[in-house]
Design a protein around this motif. Structure first.
Motif, PDB file in Angstrom:
ATOM      1  N   LEU A 236     -22.146  -2.352  21.217  1.00 58.81           N
ATOM      2  CA  LEU A 236     -21.495  -1.609  22.299  1.00 58.81           C
ATOM      3  C   LEU A 236     -20.604  -0.491  21.759  1.00 58.81           C
ATOM      4  CD1 LEU A 236     -20.737  -4.616  24.636  1.00 58.81           C
ATOM      5  CD2 LEU A 236     -22.255  -2.703  25.158  1.00 58.81           C
ATOM      6  N   ASP A 237     -19.994  -0.720  20.613  1.00 62.16           N
ATOM      7  CA  ASP A 237     -19.187   0.340  20.005  1.00 62.16           C
ATOM      8  C   ASP A 237     -20.041   1.556  19.669  1.00 62.16           C
ATOM      9  OD1 ASP A 237     -16.786  -0.927  20.203  1.00 62.16           O
ATOM     10  OD2 ASP A 237     -16.699  -1.592  18.119  1.00 62.16           O
ATOM     11  N   VAL A 238     -21.227   1.317  19.088  1.00 63.06           N
ATOM     12  CA  VAL A 238     -22.039   2.451  18.621  1.00 63.06           C
ATOM     13  C   VAL A 238     -22.971   2.992  19.692  1.00 63.06           C
ATOM     14  CG1 VAL A 238     -21.912   1.702  16.226  1.00 63.06           C
ATOM     15  CG2 VAL A 238     -23.844   0.969  17.631  1.00 63.06           C
ATOM     16  N   THR A 239     -22.939   2.410  20.889  1.00 60.73           N
ATOM     17  CA  THR A 239     -23.723   2.976  21.987  1.00 60.73           C
ATOM     18  C   THR A 239     -22.835   3.623  23.043  1.00 60.73           C
ATOM     19  OG1 THR A 239     -23.803   0.774  23.052  1.00 60.73           O
ATOM     20  CG2 THR A 239     -25.700   1.444  21.723  1.00 60.73           C
ATOM     21  N   GLY A 240     -21.527   3.665  22.787  1.00 59.58           N
ATOM     22  CA  GLY A 240     -20.668   4.363  23.726  1.00 59.58           C
ATOM     23  C   GLY A 240     -19.201   4.025  23.650  1.00 59.58           C
ATOM     24  N   GLY A 241     -18.865   2.841  23.155  1.00 60.99           N
ATOM     25  CA  GLY A 241     -17.476   2.416  23.175  1.00 60.99           C
ATOM     26  C   GLY A 241     -16.618   3.024  22.091  1.00 60.99           C
ATOM     27  N   ASP A 242     -17.231   3.422  20.994  1.00 61.04           N
ATOM     28  CA  ASP A 242     -16.469   3.964  19.872  1.00 61.04           C
ATOM     29  C   ASP A 242     -17.271   5.068  19.185  1.00 61.04           C
ATOM     30  OD1 ASP A 242     -14.482   4.242  17.927  1.00 61.04           O
ATOM     31  OD2 ASP A 242     -15.385   2.722  16.627  1.00 61.04           O
ATOM     32  N   VAL A 243     -17.798   5.990  19.970  1.00 61.79           N
ATOM     33  CA  VAL A 243     -18.609   7.061  19.403  1.00 61.79           C
ATOM     34  C   VAL A 243     -17.705   8.117  18.776  1.00 61.79           C
ATOM     35  CG1 VAL A 243     -20.548   6.726  20.977  1.00 61.79           C
ATOM     36  CG2 VAL A 243     -18.709   8.290  21.613  1.00 61.79           C
ATOM     37  N   ASN A 244     -18.265   8.832  17.790  1.00 63.07           N
ATOM     38  CA  ASN A 244     -17.534   9.908  17.142  1.00 63.07           C
ATOM     39  C   ASN A 244     -18.491  11.061  16.879  1.00 63.07           C
ATOM     40  OD1 ASN A 244     -18.976   9.212  14.715  1.00 63.07           O
ATOM     41  ND2 ASN A 244     -17.468   7.593  14.345  1.00 63.07           N
ATOM     42  N   ASP A 245     -17.953  12.159  16.414  1.00 57.32           N
ATOM     43  CA  ASP A 245     -18.774  13.351  16.206  1.00 57.32           C
ATOM     44  C   ASP A 245     -19.903  13.099  15.223  1.00 57.32           C
ATOM     45  OD1 ASP A 245     -17.196  14.706  17.984  1.00 57.32           O
ATOM     46  OD2 ASP A 245     -15.994  15.723  16.458  1.00 57.32           O
ATOM     47  N   GLU A 246     -19.639  12.272  14.219  1.00 57.41           N
ATOM     48  CA  GLU A 246     -20.658  11.971  13.210  1.00 57.41           C
ATOM     49  C   GLU A 246     -21.850  11.251  13.838  1.00 57.41           C
ATOM     50  OE1 GLU A 246     -21.778  11.645   8.924  1.00 57.41           O
ATOM     51  OE2 GLU A 246     -20.425  12.899  10.090  1.00 57.41           O
ATOM     52  N   LEU A 247     -21.575  10.327  14.756  1.00 58.75           N
ATOM     53  CA  LEU A 247     -22.649   9.577  15.409  1.00 58.75           C
ATOM     54  C   LEU A 247     -23.413  10.455  16.402  1.00 58.75           C
ATOM     55  CD1 LEU A 247     -23.916   6.712  15.767  1.00 58.75           C
ATOM     56  CD2 LEU A 247     -22.354   6.411  17.699  1.00 58.75           C
ATOM     57  N   LEU A 248     -22.710  11.374  17.059  1.00 63.69           N
ATOM     58  CA  LEU A 248     -23.329  12.207  18.083  1.00 63.69           C
ATOM     59  C   LEU A 248     -24.112  13.394  17.503  1.00 63.69           C
ATOM     60  CD1 LEU A 248     -20.348  12.361  20.616  1.00 63.69           C
ATOM     61  CD2 LEU A 248     -22.378  10.908  20.763  1.00 63.69           C
ATOM     62  N   MET A 249     -23.931  13.663  16.231  1.00 64.12           N
ATOM     63  CA  MET A 249     -24.528  14.847  15.611  1.00 64.12           C
ATOM     64  C   MET A 249     -26.052  14.774  15.564  1.00 64.12           C
ATOM     65  SD  MET A 249     -23.953  16.262  11.717  1.00 64.12           S
ATOM     66  CE  MET A 249     -22.171  16.130  11.928  1.00 64.12           C
ATOM     67  N   VAL A 250     -26.708  15.842  15.992  1.00 61.89           N
ATOM     68  CA  VAL A 250     -28.158  15.972  15.862  1.00 61.89           C
ATOM     69  C   VAL A 250     -28.455  16.573  14.494  1.00 61.89           C
ATOM     70  CG1 VAL A 250     -30.227  17.112  16.737  1.00 61.89           C
ATOM     71  CG2 VAL A 250     -28.510  16.227  18.339  1.00 61.89           C
ATOM     72  N   ARG A 251     -29.307  15.901  13.734  1.00 59.78           N
ATOM     73  CA  ARG A 251     -29.666  16.361  12.390  1.00 59.78           C
ATOM     74  C   ARG A 251     -31.127  16.786  12.355  1.00 59.78           C
ATOM     75  NH1 ARG A 251     -25.784  12.422  12.146  1.00 59.78           N
ATOM     76  NH2 ARG A 251     -24.203  12.568  10.492  1.00 59.78           N
ATOM     77  N   ASP A 252     -31.436  17.758  11.504  1.00 60.07           N
ATOM     78  CA  ASP A 252     -32.818  18.234  11.408  1.00 60.07           C
ATOM     79  C   ASP A 252     -33.535  17.634  10.196  1.00 60.07           C
ATOM     80  OD1 ASP A 252     -31.598  19.534   9.314  1.00 60.07           O
ATOM     81  OD2 ASP A 252     -32.266  21.548   9.877  1.00 60.07           O
ATOM     82  N   THR A 253     -33.062  16.486   9.734  1.00 57.75           N
ATOM     83  CA  THR A 253     -33.616  15.868   8.524  1.00 57.75           C
ATOM     84  C   THR A 253     -35.100  15.580   8.660  1.00 57.75           C
ATOM     85  OG1 THR A 253     -31.466  14.753   8.380  1.00 57.75           O
ATOM     86  CG2 THR A 253     -33.143  14.119   6.774  1.00 57.75           C
ATOM     87  N   VAL A 254     -35.522  15.085   9.823  1.00 58.35           N
ATOM     88  CA  VAL A 254     -36.944  14.743  10.011  1.00 58.35           C
ATOM     89  C   VAL A 254     -37.814  15.968   9.771  1.00 58.35           C
ATOM     90  CG1 VAL A 254     -38.702  14.016  11.674  1.00 58.35           C
ATOM     91  CG2 VAL A 254     -36.502  12.806  11.561  1.00 58.35           C
TER      92      VAL A 254
END
Length: 277
Positions: A236-254
């Motif tokens: 629940l923390d990582v799906t909305g309860g404790d999100v941060n900019d690092e988690l929300l960042m879209v990366r073009d690694t793929v």
């Protein structure tokens, strides 16, 4: 010889198909029941159990590259067995929470496995994906029964990743030079909320799917009954309860690694629509 563990899972099955299509080989897929498992023609199905590392000795014989999903068994024993068998390169699936939420217990456990691999003497590539698109399968029963899909943090948008994109990056790391000693954070191409995911599934089905947001407390009670309170809180923390900019960042690694854009959630929904019928 490349050994794919978790070969019937969302990532492993896609990886075997891609490796086979690419012409990599010989290929071996690890499963608990080789008789009941169907792999692409030419892929050797082998039985083994992570809970019993001794069962992996014949499975690892002749293997030079290993695809490993962490925390499915004693990773320390598995890595020792791989090293003793002569495995030269391991591609490990960890989690992006190692860098976004290192204080959480599952993240710390993943980091410990990463460190074990780095100290193993084998070459390594570490994949750290974000939330899987296939997590939406938890709504399948409700959608099939035309019931309301209920989820917390309905409008928190995470760059959810298609499991096949993780497989594509793994295929490149296993078959092409330049990826050993690299750690890749992997995301999908755009943020998508739980509400939008349900809308995408509805569009793939061609009918409405009712959705309702629930509180964290309601979600925690449901999840704790299945996974335990600690895991439920971490999820629940990582799906909305404790999100941060690092988690929300879209990366073009793929796209950087594979040369192909990451697949959007709506593509996953379309490809898996039959599961929700």
């Amino acid at each position: 010889m490349i050994l794919v563990t978790g070969a019937t899972g969302n990532i492993g099955s896609a990886l075997l198909k891609e490796l086979h299509a690419y012409g990599a080989g010989p290929l071996r897929g690890l499963t608990r029941d080789a008789v009941q498992t169907t792999f692409p023609e030419g892929v050797e199905a082998v039985e083994g159990d992570f809970a019993e590392p001794a069962s992996l000795k014949p499975v690892l014989e002749g293997v030079r590259s290993l695809f490993l999903v962490s925390r499915l068994g004693s990773d320390a024993d598995i890595l020792v067995a791989a090293r003793q068998a002569g495995v030269e390169h391991v591609v490990l699936v960890s989690s992006i929470t190692v860098q976004t939420h290192p204080h959480l217990v599952p993240a710390a456990e993943n980091l410990a496995v990463e460190q074990l691999l780095k100290e193993s003497g084998m070459a390594w590539t570490i994949l750290r994906p974000t939330q899987f698109a296939s997590n939406a399968l938890m709504w399948a029963a409700s959608i099939r029964e035309h019931e309301i899909v209920r989820a917390p943090y309905a409008d928190t948008a995470l760059p959810t990743i298609h499991p096949a994109d993780i497989a594509s990056v793994a295929r490149v790391a296993l078959t092409e030079p330049g990826h050993q000693g690299r750690t890749y954070a992997l995301t999908g191409p755009e943020p998508v909320t739980a509400r939008q995911q349900v809308e995408a599934i509805a569009a793939a089905l061609g009918r409405e799917v009712p959705f309702a947001e629930i509180s964290r407390e309601q979600a925690q009670a449901q999840m704790a009954a299945v996974f335990g309170a600690e895991v439920a809180d971490a999820v629940l923390d990582v799906t909305g309860g404790d999100v941060n900019d690092e988690l929300l960042m879209v990366r073009d690694t793929v796209s950087q690694v594979t040369g192909t854009p990451a697949r959007p959630f709506r593509q996953w929904a379309s490809e898996n629509a039959t599961v929700f019928h």
